[in-house]
Design a protein around this motif. Structure first.
Motif, PDB file in Angstrom:
ATOM      1  N   UNK A  71       0.654  -1.242   0.039  1.00  0.00           N
ATOM      2  CA  UNK A  71       0.002  -0.266  -0.170  1.00  0.00           C
ATOM      3  C   UNK A  71       1.218   1.299  -0.260  1.00  0.00           C
ATOM      4  N   UNK A  72       0.352   2.213   0.029  1.00  0.00           N
ATOM      5  CA  UNK A  72       1.141   3.549  -0.031  1.00  0.00           C
ATOM      6  C   UNK A  72       0.830   4.320   1.108  1.00  0.00           C
ATOM      7  N   UNK A  73       1.724   5.341   1.490  1.00  0.00           N
ATOM      8  CA  UNK A  73       1.865   5.081   3.174  1.00  0.00           C
ATOM      9  C   UNK A  73       0.098   6.031   3.152  1.00  0.00           C
ATOM     10  N   UNK A  74      -0.775   6.874   2.520  1.00  0.00           N
ATOM     11  CA  UNK A  74      -1.686   7.543   2.521  1.00  0.00           C
ATOM     12  C   UNK A  74      -2.694   6.835   2.610  1.00  0.00           C
ATOM     13  N   UNK A  75      -2.830   4.996   2.486  1.00  0.00           N
ATOM     14  CA  UNK A  75      -3.412   4.725   2.102  1.00  0.00           C
ATOM     15  C   UNK A  75      -3.905   3.537   3.520  1.00  0.00           C
TER      16      UNK A  75
END
Ligand SMILES: Cc1cc2nc3c(=O)[nH]c(=O)nc-3n(C[C@H](O)[C@H](O)[C@H](O)COP(=O)(O)OP(=O)(O)OC[C@H]3O[C@@H](n4cnc5c(N)ncnc54)[C@H](O)[C@@H]3O)c2cc1C
Length: 426
Positions: A77-81
């Protein structure tokens, strides 16, 4: 067609996490949290075996949601996700692995500098809490100036022989692997003569001796290397690149210590101190009200700064000196907050019945594995350490001055000298 996880919306991520928890947590756990029923929660928690839980949690990728899934323990996942996943995990008080040095620093350093063999061998057991990691940087005369360290490694065929002493090594007494910074060339300036290894702690030539703190706990240790062995192909980066690799570890350490990994949480929420603050919220005393409001404002500022650091990583940037802002803020804030807690609680904040403090803390950890539960007095005594571990507040201010504000570098007479020629005590 397989779904690209990076396309998942916040709602999808929350639903997916909720679905997994509903299948995996003991019966009644989530209902107890939703109903705020502490007794029912205690019953559900008794049905969870911590080590076995950490393996399932790690294998499913929830311990390290931003790590690539190809190494067996990530969700890519991306950090924001990951924030949406972490919000659900925090809400349901899901126990996390205590391998925080490995997850926060060891894993990211191996991913940035390690070979594919190392990534496949090391990352999954690390995320599953099966192999604990420690950071072997500080020495008795090299803490803030860690580049001046003396532990030496000398090449011997396809391995290196290590001799020297480290200190303040958190979790070394239960670690399988250590991030080891060594001097491999004393004839060049201090930063240029270092190399970075992953060392197997499980060898008789590594002697680990616990140090007891004021809290009664022994979180950290002295570590002696007496002709210890480390594989040449387990060097991260090339010979002499140790300082560059160490910077990767240190930048990630500041982010971990500043709490950026838990931006979903509120610094004044979810801790024993928060419950204490809750108890005093209705007070009519204007000075106490002002102090509580100040604590709330500071916690929001830390949260916003953590969000800023996470957004930078979300847009592809690596952990940088901005981690020093939140590390400094968090450490100094926590010290003020713990002082306030003791002031508000009066004598209850410093006295306890029955067993010694260390026994109480140990007992509370066994009862609540992974929740980080501890007493107010323990938090108060431990808070000073936040301003030292991972670089002192003075050093954070130096980094901010030099690397964020662009002020001239602090003079360092030993910087350009060959390390062996730098004057030092015996
Ligand atoms: C709880 C805890 C856990 C730790 N865990 C680990 C670990 O797992 N692994 C590890 O390698 N290390 C660990 N450490 C060590 C930690 O990184 C060092 O203690 C820290 O970097 C400070 O080094 P020092 O103790 O040698 O103090 P010193 O560097 O001797 O500093 C003494 C004082 O001088 C000040 N000072 C020093 N240099 C400057 C300067 N240039 N400008 C202004 N002021 C300065 C410092 O701020 C401090 O107040 C841990 C420490 C603690 C408290």
């Amino acid at each position: 067609m397989a779904v690209d996880v990076r396309e998942l919306s916040p709602e999808d991520l929350r639903d997916q996490t909720l679905g997994w928890l509903a299948e995996q947590l003991p019966v009644g756990w989530m209902e107890a949290v939703d109903a705020d029923d502490e007794d029912a929660f205690d019953v559900a928690r008794a049905g969870l075996e911590y080590s076995e839980w950490c393996v399932r949690f790690g294998e499913a990728g929830y311990a390290t949601p931003t790590w690539p899934s190809e190494y067996g323990a990530g969700l890519s996942l991306l950090p924001g996700q990951a924030k949406h996943v972490n919000d659900v995990l925090s809400h349901y008080k899901v126990p996390r692995p205590f391998n925080i040095i490995g997850i926060g620093m060891g894993g990211p350093t191996v991913m940035a500098w390690g070979t594919e063999e190392m990534k496949h061998r090391l990352l999954k057991p690390l995320a599953c809490n099966q192999e604990i990691w420690c950071q072997l940087f500080s020495e008795p005369v090299a803490g803030s100036d860690v580049a001046g360290l003396a532990t030496k490694a000398v090449r011997d065929g396809d391995e290196w022989i290590v001799n020297g002493q480290k200190v303040w090594t958190t979790l070394a007494h239960i670690s399988k692997w250590g991030m080891l910074l060594c001097r491999t060339d004393p004839a060049v300036p201090k930063h240029a003569g270092l190399s970075y290894f992953v060392v197997d702690m499980d060898q008789p030539e590594v002697d680990v001796r616990p140090l007891v703190q004021i809290t009664g706990d022994a979180e950290f240790n002295e570590v002696f290397f007496n002709d210890a062995h480390v594989r040449d192909d387990w060097m991260l980066g090339r010979e002499g690149d140790g300082w560059k690799v160490a910077i990767t570890t240190l930048m990630n350490e500041r982010v971990s210590l500043s709490g950026a990994g838990s931006i979903g949480g509120d610094a004044v929420g979810g801790s024993p101190v928060a419950r204490l603050l809750d108890r005093h919220r209705g007070t009519k005393d204007p000075l106490v009200r002002q102090q509580l409001a100040q604590a709330y404002i500071e916690s929001r500022l830390i949260k916003v700064n953590n969000q800023r650091a996470a957004d930078k990583r979300k847009s592809g940037g690596e952990a940088g000196p901005e981690g020093s802002i939140t590390k400094l803020q968090q450490a100094e804030f926590n010290r003020r907050l713990q002082n306030l807690a003791i002031d508000l609680e009066g004598v209850n904040g410093i006295a306890w019945d029955g067993p010694g403090l260390a026994d109480q803390v140990r007992a509370s950890r066994q009862l609540r594995p992974g929740t980080g539960e501890s007493s107010i007095v323990q938090g108060f005594l431990r808070a000073q350490a936040n301003t030292i571990e991972g670089g002192t507040s003075e050093i954070m201010r130096n980094i901010l001055g030099e690397r964020v504000l662009g002020l001239p570098k602090e003079p360092d007479a030993s910087r350009e000298l060959a390390w062996k020629d730098v004057p030092r005590s015996a």
